[in-house]
Design an enzyme around this catalytic site. Structure first.
Site, PDB file in Angstrom:
ATOM      1  N   ASN A   9     -10.600 -21.611  26.156  1.00 41.77           N
ATOM      2  CA  ASN A   9      -9.433 -20.975  25.534  1.00 41.77           C
ATOM      3  C   ASN A   9      -9.937 -20.045  24.430  1.00 41.77           C
ATOM      4  OD1 ASN A   9      -7.085 -20.289  24.217  1.00 41.77           O
ATOM      5  ND2 ASN A   9      -6.605 -22.361  23.502  1.00 41.77           N
ATOM      6  N   LYS A  11      -8.283 -18.094  22.641  1.00 44.07           N
ATOM      7  CA  LYS A  11      -7.288 -17.908  21.576  1.00 44.07           C
ATOM      8  C   LYS A  11      -7.145 -16.407  21.258  1.00 44.07           C
ATOM      9  CE  LYS A  11      -8.019 -22.615  20.125  1.00 44.07           C
ATOM     10  NZ  LYS A  11      -8.042 -23.632  19.071  1.00 44.07           N
ATOM     11  N   HIS A  94       0.274 -25.434  23.860  1.00 42.28           N
ATOM     12  CA  HIS A  94      -0.878 -25.656  22.974  1.00 42.28           C
ATOM     13  C   HIS A  94      -0.348 -26.007  21.574  1.00 42.28           C
ATOM     14  CE1 HIS A  94      -4.421 -24.907  20.523  1.00 42.28           C
ATOM     15  NE2 HIS A  94      -5.116 -25.087  21.634  1.00 42.28           N
ATOM     16  N   GLU A  96      -1.122 -25.004  18.766  1.00 44.02           N
ATOM     17  CA  GLU A  96      -0.882 -23.834  17.906  1.00 44.02           C
ATOM     18  C   GLU A  96       0.475 -23.209  18.234  1.00 44.02           C
ATOM     19  OE1 GLU A  96      -4.679 -22.028  18.724  1.00 44.02           O
ATOM     20  OE2 GLU A  96      -5.615 -23.669  17.605  1.00 44.02           O
ATOM     21  N   GLU A 166      -5.311 -32.891  23.061  1.00 41.29           N
ATOM     22  CA  GLU A 166      -5.971 -32.191  21.964  1.00 41.29           C
ATOM     23  C   GLU A 166      -5.417 -32.708  20.642  1.00 41.29           C
ATOM     24  OE1 GLU A 166      -7.722 -28.172  23.488  1.00 41.29           O
ATOM     25  OE2 GLU A 166      -5.817 -27.841  22.480  1.00 41.29           O
ATOM     26  N   GLY A 172     -10.698 -27.065  15.907  1.00 43.05           N
ATOM     27  CA  GLY A 172     -11.274 -26.071  14.998  1.00 43.05           C
ATOM     28  C   GLY A 172     -11.779 -26.657  13.696  1.00 43.05           C
ATOM     29  N   SER A 212     -12.950 -29.404  19.009  1.00 45.22           N
ATOM     30  CA  SER A 212     -14.340 -29.342  18.516  1.00 45.22           C
ATOM     31  C   SER A 212     -15.365 -29.791  19.545  1.00 45.22           C
ATOM     32  CB  SER A 212     -14.476 -30.138  17.210  1.00 45.22           C
ATOM     33  OG  SER A 212     -13.678 -29.562  16.190  1.00 45.22           O
TER      34      SER A 212
HETATM   35  P1  13P Z   1     -11.845 -25.909  19.218  1.00 47.13           P
HETATM   36  O1  13P Z   1     -12.750 -26.219  20.370  1.00 47.13           O
HETATM   37  O2  13P Z   1     -12.169 -24.633  18.507  1.00 47.13           O
HETATM   38  O3  13P Z   1     -11.702 -27.085  18.292  1.00 47.13           O
HETATM   39  O4  13P Z   1     -10.381 -25.655  19.835  1.00 47.13           O
HETATM   40  C1  13P Z   1      -9.868 -26.561  20.742  1.00 47.13           C
HETATM   41  C2  13P Z   1      -8.663 -25.998  21.359  1.00 47.13           C
HETATM   42  O5  13P Z   1      -7.636 -25.860  20.724  1.00 47.13           O
HETATM   43  C3  13P Z   1      -8.744 -25.545  22.761  1.00 47.13           C
HETATM   44  O6  13P Z   1      -7.485 -25.226  23.259  1.00 47.13           O
END
Ligand code: 13P
Length: 255
Positions: A9, A11, A94, A96, A166, A172, A212
């Site tokens: 992803n 983002k 997601h 976010e 997640e 992150g 992560s």
């Molecule tokens: P990270 O791997 O940067 O922690 O993000 C995970 C994520 O949200 C994947 O959709």
């Protein structure tokens, strides 16, 4: 046997130029990998550029979001059927999107339906935040999210749904869940899928871990028979993603 998935992803990173550049760097090493489905999720505007680079490979392509409407006067939105012209996959709900754009379980559910009816493979995300976890509410939050986001989907299409666990506190932050944490919640998700759709569907549903994930910790997650791959954020923006995909592909060989 559930084929594992390595999903990247991106983002809100990599416009068309950078996306094409990075996709060209990782394409050949990724296409040499067998034993896993590998999927890249660029931002909408970069999807056509990556589509061109991936032409002729079996590397999957997906969108990070889709509209909750099938089409028409919805400025700024992109419909499932449009995504399906270039992609096979889509991420739905997601954290976010849930946190910054107020997406509810009901909205995630209707987007998942639209994705399925356009023949896309949805990766539906669930996960508790730090406050929930510290208040011992993980089980309750995940149960509500799974029932609300994944309930009542058409039986003939449910086999296509992929779930990603997640935990928000692991995204992150560099603070990945432990294998045990991930395994416990993924087991709960599978049990909830069994309540909703029966044991057969639950046994065949692929459930990913995200938060992560790195080349250094992916082996630990994949050693769990419950974990069917990863949804990778930050590390998917680097050639490290190839290493992660390699571990995911080799981990279930002979399982
Ligand atoms: P990270 O791997 O940067 O922690 O993000 C995970 C994520 O949200 C994947 O959709």
């Amino acid at each position: 046997m559930r084929t594992p998935i390595a999903a990247g992803n991106w983002k809100m990173n990599f416009g068309p130029r950078q996306a094409a550049q990075f996709a060209s760097v990782i394409r050949d090493p990724l296409r040499a990998i067998s034993g896993a489905e590998i999927v890249l999720f660029p931002p909408f505007i970069s999807i056509p550029a990556v589509h061109q680079i991936l032409a002729g490979t079996t590397i999957g392509l997906g969108a990070q979001n889709l509209s909750d409407q099938p089409g028409g006067a919805y400025t700024g939105e992109v419909a499932a059927s449009m995504i399906a012209e270039l992609c096979q996959w889509v991420i739905v709900g997601h954290s976010e999107r849930r946190h910054y754009y107020g997406e509810t379980d009901a909205l995630v559910n209707s987007k998942t339906r639209l994705a399925l009816s356009a023949n896309l493979t949805p990766i539906v995300c669930v996960g508790e935040d730090l406050e929930d976890r510290e208040a011992n509410l993980t089980e309750r939050v995940i149960t509500t999210q799974v029932r609300g986001s994944l309930g009542d989907l058409p039986a003939e299409q449910i086999g296509r749904v992929v779930v990603a666990y997640e935990p928000v506190w692991a995204i992150g932050t560099g603070r990945a869940a432990t294998r045990q944490d991930a395994e416990d919640v993924i087991q709960l998700i599978r049990a909830l899928m069994s309540e909703l759709y029966g044991q057969g569907v639950a046994d065949n549903t692929r459930i990913l871990y995200g938060g992560s994930v790195t080349a250094a910790n992916i082996g630990e997650f994949m050693a769990s028979p419950q974990i069917d791959g990863a949804l990778v954020g930050g590390a998917s923006l680097k050639p490290e993603f190839v290493d992660i995909a390699n571990v995911i592909a080799s981990s279930k060989a002979g399982a």
